[in-house]
Each structure stands twice: as structure tokens, then as C-alpha cells.
Design a protein around this motif. Structure first.
Motif, PDB file in Angstrom:
ATOM      1  N   VAL A  57       0.851  -1.072  -0.072  1.00  0.00           N
ATOM      2  CA  VAL A  57      -0.037  -0.147   0.107  1.00  0.00           C
ATOM      3  C   VAL A  57       1.144   1.403   0.033  1.00  0.00           C
ATOM      4  N   GLN A  58       0.229   2.281  -0.209  1.00  0.00           N
ATOM      5  CA  GLN A  58       0.869   3.724   0.009  1.00  0.00           C
ATOM      6  C   GLN A  58       0.578   4.362   1.267  1.00  0.00           C
ATOM      7  N   CYS A  59       1.412   5.258   1.655  1.00  0.00           N
ATOM      8  CA  CYS A  59       0.975   5.962   2.969  1.00  0.00           C
ATOM      9  C   CYS A  59      -0.389   6.513   2.978  1.00  0.00           C
ATOM     10  N   THR A  60      -1.088   6.656   2.142  1.00  0.00           N
ATOM     11  CA  THR A  60      -2.310   7.383   2.225  1.00  0.00           C
ATOM     12  C   THR A  60      -3.460   6.233   2.492  1.00  0.00           C
ATOM     13  N   HIS A  61      -3.101   4.977   2.519  1.00  0.00           N
ATOM     14  CA  HIS A  61      -3.894   3.902   2.969  1.00  0.00           C
ATOM     15  C   HIS A  61      -4.255   4.173   4.416  1.00  0.00           C
ATOM     16  N   CYS A  62      -3.430   4.318   5.169  1.00  0.00           N
ATOM     17  CA  CYS A  62      -3.721   4.774   6.762  1.00  0.00           C
ATOM     18  C   CYS A  62      -3.688   6.288   7.023  1.00  0.00           C
ATOM     19  N   HIS A  63      -2.999   7.181   6.301  1.00  0.00           N
ATOM     20  CA  HIS A  63      -2.810   8.291   6.645  1.00  0.00           C
ATOM     21  C   HIS A  63      -3.739   9.343   5.576  1.00  0.00           C
ATOM     22  N   VAL A  64      -4.195  10.511   6.384  1.00  0.00           N
ATOM     23  CA  VAL A  64      -4.564  11.671   5.521  1.00  0.00           C
ATOM     24  C   VAL A  64      -3.816  12.665   5.200  1.00  0.00           C
ATOM     25  N   GLY A  65      -4.154  13.371   3.965  1.00  0.00           N
ATOM     26  CA  GLY A  65      -3.531  14.770   3.581  1.00  0.00           C
ATOM     27  C   GLY A  65      -1.993  14.538   3.211  1.00  0.00           C
ATOM     28  N   SER A  66      -1.137  15.725   3.683  1.00  0.00           N
ATOM     29  CA  SER A  66      -0.008  15.839   3.268  1.00  0.00           C
ATOM     30  C   SER A  66       1.080  15.151   4.331  1.00  0.00           C
ATOM     31  N   PRO A  67       2.333  15.078   4.209  1.00  0.00           N
ATOM     32  CA  PRO A  67       3.106  14.500   5.377  1.00  0.00           C
ATOM     33  C   PRO A  67       2.847  15.321   6.881  1.00  0.00           C
ATOM     34  N   ASP A  69       0.356  16.131   7.829  1.00  0.00           N
ATOM     35  CA  ASP A  69      -0.788  15.802   8.632  1.00  0.00           C
ATOM     36  C   ASP A  69      -0.703  14.302   9.038  1.00  0.00           C
ATOM     37  N   ARG A  70       0.260  13.483   9.056  1.00  0.00           N
ATOM     38  CA  ARG A  70       0.362  12.163   9.477  1.00  0.00           C
ATOM     39  C   ARG A  70       0.280  11.675  10.615  1.00  0.00           C
ATOM     40  N   ALA A  71       0.095  12.731  11.678  1.00  0.00           N
ATOM     41  CA  ALA A  71      -0.272  12.406  12.928  1.00  0.00           C
ATOM     42  C   ALA A  71      -1.723  12.303  13.328  1.00  0.00           C
ATOM     43  N   LYS A  72      -2.483  12.581  12.260  1.00  0.00           N
ATOM     44  CA  LYS A  72      -3.823  12.452  12.567  1.00  0.00           C
ATOM     45  C   LYS A  72      -4.526  11.137  12.442  1.00  0.00           C
ATOM     46  N   ASP A  73      -5.577  11.039  13.285  1.00  0.00           N
ATOM     47  CA  ASP A  73      -6.042   9.691  13.485  1.00  0.00           C
ATOM     48  C   ASP A  73      -7.771   9.406  12.903  1.00  0.00           C
ATOM     49  N   GLU A  74      -7.496   9.929  11.489  1.00  0.00           N
ATOM     50  CA  GLU A  74      -9.050  10.135  10.894  1.00  0.00           C
ATOM     51  C   GLU A  74      -9.258   8.957  10.171  1.00  0.00           C
ATOM     52  N   LYS A  75      -8.406   7.803  10.008  1.00  0.00           N
ATOM     53  CA  LYS A  75      -8.727   6.861   9.183  1.00  0.00           C
ATOM     54  C   LYS A  75      -8.822   5.632  10.010  1.00  0.00           C
ATOM     55  N   PRO A  76      -9.494   4.755   9.902  1.00  0.00           N
ATOM     56  CA  PRO A  76      -9.804   3.481  10.757  1.00  0.00           C
ATOM     57  C   PRO A  76      -8.681   2.492  10.215  1.00  0.00           C
ATOM     58  N   GLU A  77      -8.115   2.720   9.175  1.00  0.00           N
ATOM     59  CA  GLU A  77      -6.963   1.709   8.742  1.00  0.00           C
ATOM     60  C   GLU A  77      -5.690   2.137   9.794  1.00  0.00           C
ATOM     61  N   LYS A  78      -5.676   3.184  10.184  1.00  0.00           N
ATOM     62  CA  LYS A  78      -4.548   3.654  11.010  1.00  0.00           C
ATOM     63  C   LYS A  78      -4.657   3.061  12.331  1.00  0.00           C
ATOM     64  N   LEU A  79      -5.876   2.759  12.839  1.00  0.00           N
ATOM     65  CA  LEU A  79      -6.167   2.347  14.250  1.00  0.00           C
ATOM     66  C   LEU A  79      -6.143   0.810  14.024  1.00  0.00           C
ATOM     67  N   THR A  80      -6.595  -0.042  12.689  1.00  0.00           N
ATOM     68  CA  THR A  80      -6.209  -1.205  12.554  1.00  0.00           C
ATOM     69  C   THR A  80      -4.630  -1.597  12.569  1.00  0.00           C
ATOM     70  N   ALA A  81      -4.121  -0.624  11.994  1.00  0.00           N
ATOM     71  CA  ALA A  81      -2.446  -0.789  11.839  1.00  0.00           C
ATOM     72  C   ALA A  81      -1.871  -0.748  13.200  1.00  0.00           C
ATOM     73  N   ARG A  82      -2.503   0.200  13.919  1.00  0.00           N
ATOM     74  CA  ARG A  82      -1.986  -0.043  15.553  1.00  0.00           C
ATOM     75  C   ARG A  82      -2.229  -1.433  16.196  1.00  0.00           C
ATOM     76  N   ARG A  83      -3.341  -1.750  15.974  1.00  0.00           N
ATOM     77  CA  ARG A  83      -3.672  -3.181  16.696  1.00  0.00           C
ATOM     78  C   ARG A  83      -2.791  -4.051  16.199  1.00  0.00           C
ATOM     79  N   MET A  84      -2.577  -4.174  14.856  1.00  0.00           N
ATOM     80  CA  MET A  84      -1.632  -5.087  14.314  1.00  0.00           C
ATOM     81  C   MET A  84      -0.429  -5.064  14.590  1.00  0.00           C
ATOM     82  N   LEU A  85       0.316  -3.936  15.011  1.00  0.00           N
ATOM     83  CA  LEU A  85       1.749  -3.694  15.479  1.00  0.00           C
ATOM     84  C   LEU A  85       1.658  -4.187  16.929  1.00  0.00           C
TER      85      LEU A  85
END
Length: 136
Positions: A57-67, A69-85
Motif C-alpha cells: 500500500v501507499q502512505c495514504t492507505h492509513c494516513h490523510v493529507g500531506s506528510p 498531517d500524518r499524526a492525525k487519526d482520521e482513518k480507521p485503517e490507522k487504528l487497525t494498523a496500530r492493533r496489528m503492530l
């Protein structure tokens, strides 16, 4: 094989970019909830690119906006990634402790690539022509 090669090439490229960027000019990473808060921005970026390559995948799979904005938690995929980690860390640190030979220094036995193999969804079936033996 191509996915492993791609992941390796991404990792080499990330290390080259990280090594050439002046560390004093990099702001510390924000909103680290699972990864170590001691990681530098370059280390986090290298790790994230390795994860992206492992999932294909690309960064935008989990992250919104520009670099920025990477700290934002707007996408459910980012929360899933945290659980997977967290799951991967538990497997490596707890469940595999004392099983087989220890992982080489700086490596893990189980990574995102172990299951994903370059695919967004984990591969849960054997390759065509190979049988899966279920243990009761």
C-alpha cells in the motif's frame, strides 16, 4: 519473491534518504502510541515505509493529507494498523519468547510481511497446488 525484493529495495532507499537528512532539522515524531517515543522521525518513516511495502500500500492507505498531517487519526485503517503492530509485538515479545533460536539483533521473527506478503489482506490460504493440514 518480488514483494521481498521490493521491501528490501524500499528499506535500502529509506536508509539512504534518512542518512542524508540532517537530524537537527527534523521535528520529533508526533502521536506515537504504539511505537517507541524515542524513535526519530527518520526511524519512524523508515519503519512505516517497510510496513507499507509489506502490505503493498501507499502512505495514504492509513494516513490523510500531506506528510504534515500524518499524526492525525482520521482513518480507521490507522487504528487497525496500530492493533496489528501491538499483535506483532506481543507475538515476538511474549508468545515466541524461548521458542526456537532468538531473532538476530535488531530484527523480529514475525513481521507484517510474515502474513501479508505484499498484500493488503493477510494471506490465509496456501498457494495453489499446496494443501493446508489442519491440526485439531
Amino acid at each position: 519473491m518480488r514483494a521481498a525484493l521490493a521491501a528490501g529495495l524500499v528499506w535500502v532507499g529509506v536508509l539512504a534518504v534518512a542518512a542524508s537528512a540532517p537530524m537537527a532539522q527534523q521535528a520529533p515524531p508526533e502521536n506515537l502510541q504504539v511505537l517507541s517515543k524515542d524513535m526519530t522521525r527518520a526511524e519512524v518513516t523508515a519503519f512505516m515505509r517497510t510496513v507499507a511495502a509489506a502490505l503493498g500500500v501507499q502512505c495514504t492507505h492509513c494516513h490523510v493529507g500531506s506528510p504534515a498531517d500524518r499524526a492525525k487519526d482520521e482513518k480507521p485503517e490507522k487504528l487497525t494498523a496500530r492493533r496489528m503492530l501491538q499483535m506483532t509485538m506481543a507475538i515476538n515479545n511474549d508468545l515466541l519468547k524461548g521458542v526456537g533460536a532468538p531473532a538476530a539483533a535488531g530484527t523480529m521473527k514475525v513481521t507484517c510481511f510474515t502474513c501479508h506478503r505484499g498484500s493488503r489482506k493477510p494471506l490465509t490460504a496456501p498457494p495453489a497446488g499446496r494443501s493446508l493440514v489442519m491440526i485439531p
